[in-house]
Motif scaffolding. Structure first.
Motif, PDB file in Angstrom:
ATOM      1  N   GLN A 130      46.349  44.878  56.454  1.00 48.14           N
ATOM      2  CA  GLN A 130      46.906  45.654  55.172  1.00 48.14           C
ATOM      3  C   GLN A 130      46.836  44.258  54.266  1.00 48.14           C
ATOM      4  O   GLN A 130      46.106  45.363  53.563  1.00 48.14           O
ATOM      5  N   GLN A 131      47.224  43.552  54.519  1.00 48.33           N
ATOM      6  CA  GLN A 131      48.033  42.619  53.274  1.00 48.33           C
ATOM      7  C   GLN A 131      46.912  42.190  52.897  1.00 48.33           C
ATOM      8  O   GLN A 131      46.857  41.570  51.886  1.00 48.33           O
ATOM      9  N   ILE A 132      46.010  40.905  53.622  1.00 47.28           N
ATOM     10  CA  ILE A 132      44.371  39.840  53.590  1.00 47.28           C
ATOM     11  C   ILE A 132      44.046  40.514  52.290  1.00 47.28           C
ATOM     12  O   ILE A 132      43.645  39.351  51.876  1.00 47.28           O
ATOM     13  N   THR A 133      43.759  41.536  52.128  1.00 46.07           N
ATOM     14  CA  THR A 133      42.131  41.634  51.274  1.00 46.07           C
ATOM     15  C   THR A 133      43.296  41.317  49.903  1.00 46.07           C
ATOM     16  O   THR A 133      41.993  41.103  48.912  1.00 46.07           O
ATOM     17  N   LYS A 134      44.502  41.897  49.560  1.00 48.85           N
ATOM     18  CA  LYS A 134      45.330  41.240  48.005  1.00 48.85           C
ATOM     19  C   LYS A 134      44.027  40.266  47.507  1.00 48.85           C
ATOM     20  O   LYS A 134      44.251  39.934  46.249  1.00 48.85           O
ATOM     21  N   ALA A 139      41.554  36.886  43.154  1.00 49.26           N
ATOM     22  CA  ALA A 139      40.947  36.532  42.743  1.00 49.26           C
ATOM     23  C   ALA A 139      39.798  36.712  42.425  1.00 49.26           C
ATOM     24  O   ALA A 139      38.975  36.336  41.119  1.00 49.26           O
ATOM     25  N   VAL A 140      38.840  37.732  42.558  1.00 51.56           N
ATOM     26  CA  VAL A 140      37.639  38.612  41.562  1.00 51.56           C
ATOM     27  C   VAL A 140      37.718  38.728  41.142  1.00 51.56           C
ATOM     28  O   VAL A 140      37.052  38.819  39.736  1.00 51.56           O
ATOM     29  N   PRO A 146      36.071  44.092  36.827  1.00 47.29           N
ATOM     30  CA  PRO A 146      36.667  45.491  36.979  1.00 47.29           C
ATOM     31  C   PRO A 146      37.250  45.334  38.478  1.00 47.29           C
ATOM     32  O   PRO A 146      36.950  45.385  39.003  1.00 47.29           O
ATOM     33  N   ALA A 147      38.542  46.395  37.687  1.00 55.85           N
ATOM     34  CA  ALA A 147      39.752  46.082  38.642  1.00 55.85           C
ATOM     35  C   ALA A 147      39.136  47.942  39.463  1.00 55.85           C
ATOM     36  O   ALA A 147      39.681  47.915  40.734  1.00 55.85           O
ATOM     37  N   ILE A 161      34.709  33.591  46.351  1.00 54.91           N
ATOM     38  CA  ILE A 161      35.891  32.864  44.615  1.00 54.91           C
ATOM     39  C   ILE A 161      36.391  31.699  45.784  1.00 54.91           C
ATOM     40  O   ILE A 161      36.866  30.342  45.171  1.00 54.91           O
ATOM     41  N   GLU A 162      37.403  32.052  46.617  1.00 61.02           N
ATOM     42  CA  GLU A 162      38.537  31.714  47.440  1.00 61.02           C
ATOM     43  C   GLU A 162      37.965  29.984  48.208  1.00 61.02           C
ATOM     44  O   GLU A 162      38.602  29.587  48.819  1.00 61.02           O
ATOM     45  N   ASP A 163      37.153  30.217  48.704  1.00 64.04           N
ATOM     46  CA  ASP A 163      36.480  29.175  49.246  1.00 64.04           C
ATOM     47  C   ASP A 163      36.310  29.119  51.039  1.00 64.04           C
ATOM     48  O   ASP A 163      36.508  28.104  51.492  1.00 64.04           O
TER      49      ASP A 163
END
Length: 481
Positions: A130-134, A139-140, A146-147, A161-163
């Motif tokens: 659950q922590q990987i998505t942040k 980044a986006v 928008p959030a 974006i993070e390649d």
């Protein structure tokens, strides 16, 4: 320390624990150099080192047939996903990059391998960790998105974006599914993968006259594009075999639903929807899943005949609706263990089970068009009012549900707009709704405990119920994988 389930069930648990380790080790040992290179490059690949924690929390409290069924489902997913990752890293010239809502039968029928681009880096990894998505969501948002955008398409763009998307494949096929956000994301991803790309446009009002014909033409254009960019031609006999295998999968799925409508349901909660969403989108027509379903349906028929209970203390029956949370995929297992609530069917499971006519190439394409117009995350969120609402009330009646567990994805503008209509129609039918808000991929917005609190308040105040296990009502798991 692993959960003690008694001698017999603990042996079963360890058997599949070893089987999953075997699948992971075989994947690594097939190409250790490529794996190490990938591990050093892609942040998300580390999440899969915690696969066993994922399986453990999705089998908590299970015993007997329910434990075996869950392990069979999850082990099949592990084995198939490692196959996809191996192909991604080692068979680039045989790979067609697809998004998660593209029919894999078409690609397999052409003798090629699929790489569902967003599946491993973001969609499944978010369920495991659950922590990987942040990292990708931040980044986006730093990029300017928008959030309040749905974190599935925005985070998928963040991976680009993070390649962090693998460079693989001869060409790519994307689609306009399930929503506008996902369609917009492909523009950012396309810049990253830098491959010849084809867009599969699927009709939104798929029931309307001409919808199927439009989709068939889209599939033909997709086939022509892949043939041009890979040099491979469609093998209609091979596609027929794949479609017949898919038909067998659908027949097994129908049997599961029929048993779940009875007083002795056998496949409930997380095990039901996670397996269904995965094989419907990634393993349709794959012999591995037919083999699994054959074993599972033999087990559940026997358990049903013996009137075996898959939930330890069954008290309530529920239908789960709207999109479940990726960071809390085992919520419906928690409801079983904490409150005795069995989730018998859900929005992701209740997709098409219509069989494909394999008599001619055109009928096969018509069947695939029907199947993927009604794909996961889309059958009920598109296609009109009857699919979003009327099918829910029909399921409540068919499964004799006590209430609806409405997992309210707060960033989904389309489904959020229906909230008041759901409430009005539910009151007309005297159906209770338990609203559980979540943010799909981002646990920082609404935590797992806040989701559990919503269920706890509903069960205490509306259902006037007492918990089966009070120790599970509050759990310190905000940092857990």
């Amino acid at each position: 320390m692993r959960e003690w389930r008694g001698i017999k069930d603990t042996i079963v648990d360890y058997h599949y624990w070893l089987a999953n380790w075997k699948a992971l080790l075989v994947f690594v040992l097939k190409s250790p150099i490529q794996f190490l290179k990938a591990l050093s490059k892609y942040r998300w690949l580390f999440s899969y080192l915690h696969t066993h924690e994922f399986v453990d929390r999705h089998t908590q409290g299970l015993r007997g047939t329910a434990l075996k069924v869950a392990h069979l489902h999850y082990s099949s997913i592990v084995k198939h996903l490692t196959e996809i990752l191996h192909n991604t890293f080692n068979h680039q010239d045989e790979v067609v990059v697809i998004d998660e809502l593209i029919p894999p039968q078409i690609v397999v029928g052409m003798g090629l391998k699929t790489c569902p681009l967003e599946l491993a880096p973001y969609f499944i990894s978010s369920m495991v960790d659950q922590q990987i998505t942040k990292y990708y969501i931040d980044a986006v948002e730093n990029y300017g998105v928008p959030a309040d955008v749905c974190p599935l398409p925005s985070g998928s763009a963040g991976v680009a974006i993070e390649d962090d998307y693998p460079k693989t494949g001869k060409c790519a096929v994307v689609s306009n599914m399930p929503c506008d956000g996902s369609a917009a994301t492909t523009a950012i991803i396309d810049r990253r993968i830098n491959l010849p790309t084809h867009i599969l446009d699927v009709p939104l009002r798929y029931d309307e006259e001409g919808g199927k014909e439009i989709m068939v033409e889209e599939l033909k254009e997709m086939i022509a594009f892949i043939e041009e960019n890979t040099g491979k031609k469609m093998d209609w006999n091979r596609l027929r075999e794949v479609c017949e295998t898919y038909n067998k999968q659908s027949e097994y799925e129908i049997e599961k639903w029929e048993i779940n409508r009875t007083d002795y349901p056998q496949v409930t909660g997380a095990s039901l929807w996670l397996y269904r969403i995965y094989y419907y989108q990634m393993g349709a027509g794959h012999p591995l899943f037919v083999k699994t379903d054959k074993k599972v349906n033999k087990l559940i028929k026997k358990a049903y005949k013996n009137k075996e209970l898959c939930t330890k203390n069954p008290k309530y029956r529920a239908i789960l609706w709207n999109c479940p949370s990726n960071y809390y995929t085992h919520l419906s297992l928690w409801t079983e263990n904490a409150w005795g609530v069995s989730v018998l069917n859900d929005l992701e499971t209740h997709t098409s089970v219509d069989l494909i006519d394999t008599s001619t190439p055109d009928t096969m394409l018509e069947g695939i068009a029907h199947q993927y117009s009604r794909a996961t995350m889309r059958k009920h969120t598109k296609g009109g009012y009857p699919h979003a609402l009327d099918e829910l009330w029909q399921l409540c009646e068919e499964y004799n549900a006590d209430f609806v567990l409405m997992t309210d994805q707060i960033s989904c503008k389309g489904m959020d707009a229906l909230g008041g209509i759901y409430e009005e129609e539910a009151r007309k039918r005297n159906i209770k709704i338990c609203w559980v808000q979540h943010d799909l991929m981002d646990p920082r917005t609404i935590s797992r405990q806040q989701m559990r609190d919503s269920v706890n308040k509903f069960m205490y105040n509306i259902m006037q119920a007492e918990p089966v296990d009070e120790s599970l009502l509050e759990i310190e798991d905000h940092q857990a994988w």
